[in-house]
Design a protein around this motif. Structure first.
Motif, PDB file in Angstrom:
ATOM      1  N   ASN A   1      -2.292   7.480 -13.545  1.00  0.00           N
ATOM      2  CA  ASN A   1      -1.005   7.286 -12.885  1.00  0.00           C
ATOM      3  C   ASN A   1      -1.145   6.508 -11.590  1.00  0.00           C
ATOM      4  N   GLY A   2      -2.339   6.029 -11.279  1.00  0.00           N
ATOM      5  CA  GLY A   2      -2.531   5.268 -10.060  1.00  0.00           C
ATOM      6  C   GLY A   2      -2.892   6.138  -8.880  1.00  0.00           C
ATOM      7  N   GLN A   3      -2.783   5.561  -7.700  1.00  0.00           N
ATOM      8  CA  GLN A   3      -3.203   6.217  -6.471  1.00  0.00           C
ATOM      9  C   GLN A   3      -2.040   6.919  -5.798  1.00  0.00           C
ATOM     10  N   VAL A   4      -2.269   8.141  -5.374  1.00  0.00           N
ATOM     11  CA  VAL A   4      -1.247   8.903  -4.665  1.00  0.00           C
ATOM     12  C   VAL A   4      -1.459   8.739  -3.167  1.00  0.00           C
ATOM     13  N   CYS A   5      -0.412   8.420  -2.460  1.00  0.00           N
ATOM     14  CA  CYS A   5      -0.485   8.270  -1.009  1.00  0.00           C
ATOM     15  C   CYS A   5       0.572   9.173  -0.390  1.00  0.00           C
ATOM     16  N   VAL A   6       0.138  10.170   0.350  1.00  0.00           N
ATOM     17  CA  VAL A   6       1.053  11.121   0.971  1.00  0.00           C
ATOM     18  C   VAL A   6       1.333  10.688   2.396  1.00  0.00           C
ATOM     19  N   LEU A   7       2.585  10.384   2.687  1.00  0.00           N
ATOM     20  CA  LEU A   7       2.996   9.897   3.997  1.00  0.00           C
ATOM     21  C   LEU A   7       3.927  10.893   4.668  1.00  0.00           C
ATOM     22  N   GLU A   8       3.960  10.854   5.988  1.00  0.00           N
ATOM     23  CA  GLU A   8       4.956  11.631   6.715  1.00  0.00           C
ATOM     24  C   GLU A   8       6.356  11.115   6.347  1.00  0.00           C
ATOM     25  N   SER A   9       7.352  11.971   6.464  1.00  0.00           N
ATOM     26  CA  SER A   9       8.712  11.587   6.067  1.00  0.00           C
ATOM     27  C   SER A   9       9.226  10.399   6.875  1.00  0.00           C
ATOM     28  N   THR A  10       8.811  10.321   8.153  1.00  0.00           N
ATOM     29  CA  THR A  10       9.259   9.182   8.971  1.00  0.00           C
ATOM     30  C   THR A  10       8.626   7.875   8.496  1.00  0.00           C
ATOM     31  N   GLU A  11       7.418   7.947   7.943  1.00  0.00           N
ATOM     32  CA  GLU A  11       6.771   6.740   7.415  1.00  0.00           C
ATOM     33  C   GLU A  11       7.440   6.271   6.133  1.00  0.00           C
ATOM     34  N   ILE A  12       7.892   7.232   5.309  1.00  0.00           N
ATOM     35  CA  ILE A  12       8.622   6.856   4.101  1.00  0.00           C
ATOM     36  C   ILE A  12       9.959   6.222   4.489  1.00  0.00           C
ATOM     37  N   ALA A  13      10.615   6.793   5.501  1.00  0.00           N
ATOM     38  CA  ALA A  13      11.874   6.204   5.975  1.00  0.00           C
ATOM     39  C   ALA A  13      11.640   4.788   6.490  1.00  0.00           C
ATOM     40  N   LEU A  14      10.486   4.560   7.122  1.00  0.00           N
ATOM     41  CA  LEU A  14      10.161   3.214   7.602  1.00  0.00           C
ATOM     42  C   LEU A  14       9.980   2.254   6.429  1.00  0.00           C
ATOM     43  N   LEU A  15       9.284   2.675   5.373  1.00  0.00           N
ATOM     44  CA  LEU A  15       9.133   1.811   4.195  1.00  0.00           C
ATOM     45  C   LEU A  15      10.488   1.475   3.586  1.00  0.00           C
ATOM     46  N   ASN A  16      11.437   2.397   3.708  1.00  0.00           N
ATOM     47  CA  ASN A  16      12.783   2.157   3.172  1.00  0.00           C
ATOM     48  C   ASN A  16      13.669   1.337   4.111  1.00  0.00           C
ATOM     49  N   ASN A  17      13.172   1.055   5.313  1.00  0.00           N
ATOM     50  CA  ASN A  17      13.957   0.326   6.314  1.00  0.00           C
ATOM     51  C   ASN A  17      13.810  -1.181   6.070  1.00  0.00           C
ATOM     52  N   VAL A  18      14.643  -1.710   5.190  1.00  0.00           N
ATOM     53  CA  VAL A  18      14.552  -3.119   4.788  1.00  0.00           C
ATOM     54  C   VAL A  18      14.799  -4.074   5.953  1.00  0.00           C
ATOM     55  N   PRO A  19      15.856  -3.878   6.781  1.00  0.00           N
ATOM     56  CA  PRO A  19      16.085  -4.809   7.897  1.00  0.00           C
ATOM     57  C   PRO A  19      14.884  -4.916   8.837  1.00  0.00           C
ATOM     58  N   TYR A  20      14.183  -3.813   9.056  1.00  0.00           N
ATOM     59  CA  TYR A  20      12.999  -3.814   9.926  1.00  0.00           C
ATOM     60  C   TYR A  20      11.966  -4.823   9.418  1.00  0.00           C
ATOM     61  N   HIS A  21      11.631  -4.732   8.147  1.00  0.00           N
ATOM     62  CA  HIS A  21      10.576  -5.593   7.608  1.00  0.00           C
ATOM     63  C   HIS A  21      11.041  -7.043   7.468  1.00  0.00           C
ATOM     64  N   GLU A  22      12.300  -7.248   7.087  1.00  0.00           N
ATOM     65  CA  GLU A  22      12.812  -8.625   6.991  1.00  0.00           C
ATOM     66  C   GLU A  22      12.826  -9.294   8.368  1.00  0.00           C
ATOM     67  N   CYS A  23      13.192  -8.520   9.383  1.00  0.00           N
ATOM     68  CA  CYS A  23      13.247  -9.048  10.741  1.00  0.00           C
ATOM     69  C   CYS A  23      11.854  -9.460  11.209  1.00  0.00           C
TER      70      CYS A  23
END
Length: 843
Positions: A510-532
Motif C-alpha cells: 500500500n506504499g509508505q505511511v506518513c503520519v503528520l500533525e493535523s496542522t501539517e495536513i491542513a498546510l498540505l490542503n492549503n492550495v493558495p499557500y503553495h500556489e503563492c
C-alpha cells in the motif's frame, strides 16, 4: 599591658584588610585576563571569590559577572554538566537574590530541560522584580500556558457547573459523608465546597507543583487552611495512615477530559476503592448511618454520532493529489496521529478535541446520537472490568447523506440521583467534545439507510473508537479499506508529541505511511499557500537566471510551453547552467523544496530533520521524476538552529531562503528577526527572503467569551470563594489558537495595520508604533484580535485569517474593558519584542 594588645590587634586587622584588598585586586585582574582568553570557568571562579571577599563591589561588577555566568553556563550546558550549571546559578542567586536577569536565565535553562514548574517560579520572580522586563514576561507567558491550562479559567467561570457540583456535595454530606477526599483538586474549589457543606474532615491531593501551591494560597485566602489538608501527591501514592488517618466516606473528583477517561479517572478510582474509600453501600442498609463510601460523580453515560465537517476533514485527510504542480504520489499515504494510535502499543491520545458549536463552517449530524457505553464509578468490579473488556461493535444508522468525517463523542456526568452535567455540543458548557477523525476508507460518502460501523474499547485509560467503516443499504458491501491497512497503527512508531512532529513510514503493497500533525495536513490542503510560493519563487529565479528555458517557466501557475521538468532536463543537456540554491527552513513537513525543483535548474535544500519526513519527501521527489541531486537535506544532524542558515558551499550563496514567520497558534515565531538578519547576509545578489515583509492587522472588539477564557471574573462564578486573584496570576495577555470566523464578538472598529516586520531589511524595523483607530460601533473594548498579511513580494501575499489558512489567530485581551462611543478615537501603543506583541490602549 592593655595598650600593647590593642595596638597588636589593630595592626593585625590592618594587615588582614590590606591582604584582602590585594587578593581582591589580583582576582579581578585574573578574571579580566581569563575573559580575554575566553576561559569563562576560571573567570567565574575569580568573580565568586571577589564578591565573597568584597560584597561592596557587587554593583560595580554586576554586569561583567552576569556576562561571565551566562557564558560559563553555556559551556556547562554544551558539556552536559547540568549539576555544575545549576550550582553556578544557585551561587549567583545567593550573591544577587533579587537580580531579575539571573532569575530569568536560570528559568530558561530549567525550561529547556523540562523542569516547567521550577522554570515558572523563576520567570514569575523575575517579572515581580521588574514588571517591565520583556524577556521574563514573554518567558512567563509561554510557560504559564503549560502550567495552568486555559480550561481552568473557562471551567471556574462556568457558574452552572460549579453550582451543580456544590449541590451534589451538599447532598452527600447531609446524608452522612463527613470525611472527603478531593482527587486532582486544582484550585481547591471542590474541597472548599465540601467544607462549606459541613464535612468534618477534608483532604485534597494535587500532583502539579504549581497547582498545589496555588491551591494552598486559595485555601488560606478563604480561611480554610486549618480545615483542608492539601497533599502534593498523586492519589495513587496516598497511604493510610501516613497521609490521611483513615478511609474516607466520599471521593469527589473532576479528573475527566473531553473523552471522559483521558485523565486517568478509572485507575485513580480503582485505587481509591481498594485503599482510600469506605466500602460501598450494600444493597440493604440504613442510609442514615452514612458509614459507606461513595464517589461524585456517581456514573457517566457516553454518547456518539457521526458527522460531516469540512474543518475536521482538512486537518486529518489530504484532499488533493497535486499541490502547485507537484504530484503527491499514491505511494505515500498521509494520516494524522489519531489514526496511527488505533492499534499502537504506545499510549497516544486517540482523539482531538473541538468546541463543535464554534467550529468553522459548522457540522452536519449524519446519524442520531447513540449511547456508546455507561460506567458506574461506584462499582469497583465494573471499573476493573473496563480495561479487560474486549472491543465491541457499534452501529449507527445514517439519517442524513453526506461525507463521513468524524465520530464525535460527549458524555453526561450523573453526579448523584438529582444532578447531572452534560458536555453535549448542543449545551452551553465549558467543555469541548472528543473528535475521532475517520481515516483510511476508500469511500467516505454515506447516504440515508447506510450504517456506520465501528469498534469500541477502553485501553490505556482512553476510550478508543477504531475500524470505522460503512455498510451500504443496497448490498451490505463494506467500503472500508482492507483490514491490514486499518491496523497500520500497529506498525507506526510515534515520536513524543513535545518533540514536535510525529511521522513514520512503512513500505508495503500500500506504499509508505506518513503520519503528520493535523496542522501539517491542513498546510498540505492549503492550495493558495503553495500556489503563492510557486509564483513568487519562479519570479525570483527568472530574474536571477533569465535563460530561454527559465523564461518559458509557468511562474504564474498557468500552463504554457513545455513541461517544466522537460525544460529542466533540456537545459541540463544544452548548457548545464549552474543551479540556483534554495533553502527552506520552514517548521514541520514542507513540500516547498519540491515545488522549487519544478522551477528549473535549482538545488533545493530542506532543513527537515526527521528521517521519516525525509523518506516521504524523497518518494514524492522520485514520483515527480527529479534527479536525485535536486533535493538535499541540509545539516539535519545538527542541533544548533543558527547553523542551518549557513551557505551550502563557501563560494555559493542562497538565491531564496524561506523562513517560517508565524506559528500556527497565531504568534510570531521566536527569534525570526534574528534569523532574518543572518539570512540577509547569505543571499545572492538579487536573492530574496520569503516572506519579504509581514503586516500585522488588528481590530477592536467586544467579546465576553475572550474575557471568560482569559481570567476568572470575580467571586460570583466561583460562588463567593476568593480564587480569581490567585489563578489570574497565570493569565496571559494574548489568547492563541483562535478562529475569528467563529469567535463570539462584536467588532467595534475596522481592521487597522498595526505593525510592519521587514525581513529583507530587518534593521529598518521599529519595535514600537502608535496607531490611531476610530470607533465605528459603541460598546466595550475587551480585546484586540490580530492576524497577518504575509507578503512574499509586492504582488503576492497570504492572509492568515483566510478560510483556507492553516494558521489560527490571536488576540490581546485587555485587563479592564474600555467603554467607547461611535466616533471616539483610541491610540494603540503597539510593541514588538522578539516574538511577543503587546498592545496597550490610550484615549
Amino acid at each position: 599591658m592593655p595598650n600593647s594588645n590593642a595596638k597588636f590587634h589593630c595592626n593585625h586587622r590592618g594587615g588582614q584588610e590590606a591582604g584582602r584588598r590585594e587578593l581582591v585586586s589580583r582576582s579581578l585582574q585574573s578574571a579580566q585576563h581569563c575573559l580575554e582568553d575566553q576561559d569563562f570557568g576560571t573567570a567565574y571562579a575569580h568573580y565568586l571569590l571577589v564578591l565573597n571577599l568584597a560584597p561592596e563591589l557587587k554593583s560595580s561588577v554586576k554586569e561583567t559577572f552576569q556576562f561571565t555566568l551566562f557564558k560559563w553556563a553555556e559551556e556547562l550546558d554544551s558539556l552536559a554538566r547540568i549539576q555544575d550549571l545549576f550550582n553556578c546559578y544557585e551561587q549567583a542567586l545567593e550573591l544577587y537574590p533579587n537580580d531579575e536577569v539571573i532569575c530569568n536565565s536560570m528559568g530558561e535553562h530549567l525550561f529547556r530541560m523540562g523542569f516547567r514548574d521550577e522554570a515558572a517560579g523563576y520567570f514569575h520572580k523575575a517579572v515581580k522584580l521588574n514588571p517591565d522586563f520583556a524577556d521574563a514576561k514573554e518567558n512567563f507567558y509561554r510557560v504559564a500556558n503549560w502550567l495552568v491550562e486555559r480550561w481552568h479559567f473557562i471551567m471556574l467561570n462556568d457558574t452552572k457547573r460549579n453550582l451543580t457540583y456544590l449541590k451534589a456535595i451538599e447532598n452527600a454530606v447531609r446524608s452522612g459523608c463527613k470525611s472527603v477526599l478531593d482527587i486532582g483538586t486544582g484550585t481547591g474549589i471542590l474541597s472548599m465546597f465540601a467544607k462549606k457543606a459541613g464535612a468534618s474532615f477534608v483532604y485534597a491531593c494535587e500532583l502539579s507543583k504549581t497547582m498545589y501551591e496555588l491551591a494552598c494560597d486559595v485555601v488560606a485566602a478563604n480561611n480554610m487552611e486549618r480545615e483542608i489538608k492539601l497533599l502534593h501527591l498523586k492519589s495513587l501514592d496516598i497511604e493510610i495512615p501516613k497521609h490521611i488517618p483513615e478511609r474516607v466516606s466520599l471521593v469527589v473528583t473532576e479528573t475527566v477530559d473531553a473523552g471522559l477517561f483521558g485523565e486517568g479517572i478509572v485507575e485513580s478510582l480503582i485505587h481509591a476503592w481498594e485503599h482510600l474509600l469506605l466500602q460501598p453501600k450494600p444493597k440493604i442498609q440504613d442510609v442514615s448511618t452514612g458509614d459507606y463510601g461513595r464517589v461524585i460523580p456517581a456514573s457517566a453515560t457516553i454518547f456518539g454520532m457521526a458527522v460531516e465537517c469540512k474543518e475536521i476533514r482538512r486537518h486529518h485527510r489530504v484532499g488533493t493529489q497535486e499541490v502547485a504542480g507537484v504530484c503527491l504520489s499514491n505511494s505515500v499515504q498521509f494520516f494524522s496521529p489519531t489514526y496511527a494510535s488505533a492499534g499502537s502499543e504506545e499510549t497516544v491520545e486517540p482523539y482531538t478535541t473541538e468546541k463543535l458549536s464554534r467550529i468553522p463552517g459548522g457540522y452536519v449530524p449524519l446519524t442520531e446520537p447513540c449511547q456508546v457505553m455507561t460506567v458506574d464509578f461506584n462499582n469497583l468490579q465494573e471499573l476493573k472490568s473496563l480495561a479487560a473488556r474486549k472491543p465491541w461493535k457499534l452501529s449507527l444508522p445514517v439519517t442524513e447523506g453526506g461525507i463521513l468525517d468524524a465520530i464525535v463523542v460527549w458524555f453526561v456526568l450523573q453526579l448523584d440521583d438529582e444532578h447531572t452535567l452534560s458536555t453535549s455540543p448542543s449545551e452551553e458548557t465549558c467543555w469541548e467534545q472528543a473528535v475521532y477523525p475517520v481515516q483510511g476508507l476508500l469511500d467516505y460518502s454515506v447516504k440515508t439507510g447506510d450504517t456506520v460501523m465501528m469498534e469500541v474499547c477502553c485501553q490505556d485509560c482512553y476510550l478508543k473508537i477504531q475500524k470505522v467503516s460503512c455498510l451500504t443499504s443496497e448490498c451490505g458491501m463494506d467500503f472500508s479499506d482492507r483490514d491490514d491497512t486499518l491496523s497500520l497503527g500497529n506498525e507506526v512508531e510515534l515520536c513524543n508529541a513535545l518533540a514536535g512532529l510525529q511521522t513514520t513510514s512503512k513500505q508495503d503493497g500500500n506504499g509508505q505511511v506518513c503520519v503528520l500533525e493535523s496542522t501539517e495536513i491542513a498546510l498540505l490542503n492549503n492550495v493558495p499557500y503553495h500556489e503563492c510560493f510557486k509564483a513568487a519563487m519562479g519570479k525570483v529565479l527568472l530574474s536571477l537566471n533569465p535563460t530561454k528555458d527559465l523564461q518559458s517557466m509557468d511562474v504564474d501557475g498557468h500552463g504554457s510551453g513545455m513541461n517544466l521538468q522537460e525544460s529542466q532536463n533540456k537545459s541540463s543537456l544544452d548548457m548545464a547552467p549552474d543551479p540556483l540554491y534554495i533553502l527552506d527552513v520552514s517548521e514541520g513537513f514542507s513540500i516547498l523544496p519540491i515545488i522549487a525543483g519544478k522551477l528549473g535548474p535549482v538545488r533545493a535544500y530542506s532543513s527537515i530533520e526527521k528521517e521519516q519526513h525525509q523518506a516521504a519527501l524523497n518518494v514524492i521527489s522520485e514520483a515527480n521524476h527529479f534527479p536525485k541531486e535536486t533535493l538535499e537535506f541540509w545539516l539535519s544532524h545538527l542541533e544548533d538552529e543558527s547553523v542551518v542558515l549557513q551557505r551550502p558551499k563557501s563560494d555559493k550563496l542562497w538565491s531564496i531562503i524561506i523562513l517560517d514567520v508565524i506559528e500556527t497558534s497565531g504568534l510570531i515565531q521566536q527569534e525570526v528577526m534574528e534569523k532574518a538578519a543572518i539570512s540577509r547576509c547569505l543571499l545572492h545578489s538579487g536573492g530574496k527572503i520569503f516572506p519579504q515583509y509581514v503586516l500585522v492587522y488588528g481590530m477592536l472588539v467586544e467579546s465576553e467569551s475572550l474575557l471568560l477564557e482569559s481570567a476568572v471574573q470575580g467571586t460570583e462564578p466561583t460562588l463567593g470563594f476568593n480564587i480569581a486573584p490567585f489563578i489570574n496570576q497565570f493569565k496571559v495577555p494574548v489568547r492563541v489558537y483562535l478562529d475569528l470566523s467563529t469567535l463570539p464578538c462584536l467588532p467595534l472598529s475596522k481592521p487597522a495595520e498595526l505593525l510592519r516586520l521587514d525581513l529583507m531589511n530587518p534593521l529598518s524595523n521599529s519595535s514600537s508604533r502608535e496607531v490611531k483607530v476610530q470607533i465605528c460601533k459603541s460598546g466595550q473594548v475587551t480585546a484586540i484580535p490580530f492576524w497577518y498579511h504575509i507578503h512574499l513580494d509586492e504582488d503576492r501575499s497570504l492572509n492568515t485569517s483566510d478560510a483556507s489558512s492553516h494558521w489560527k489567530q490571536a488576540a490581546v485581551v485587555l485587563d479592564e474593558p474600555i467603554q467607547v462611543q461611535v466616533g471616539d478615537e483610541l491610540v494603540l501603543d503597539v510593541q514588538h519584542h522578539k516574538s511577543n506583541i503587546s498592545i496597550t490602549v490610550k484615549r
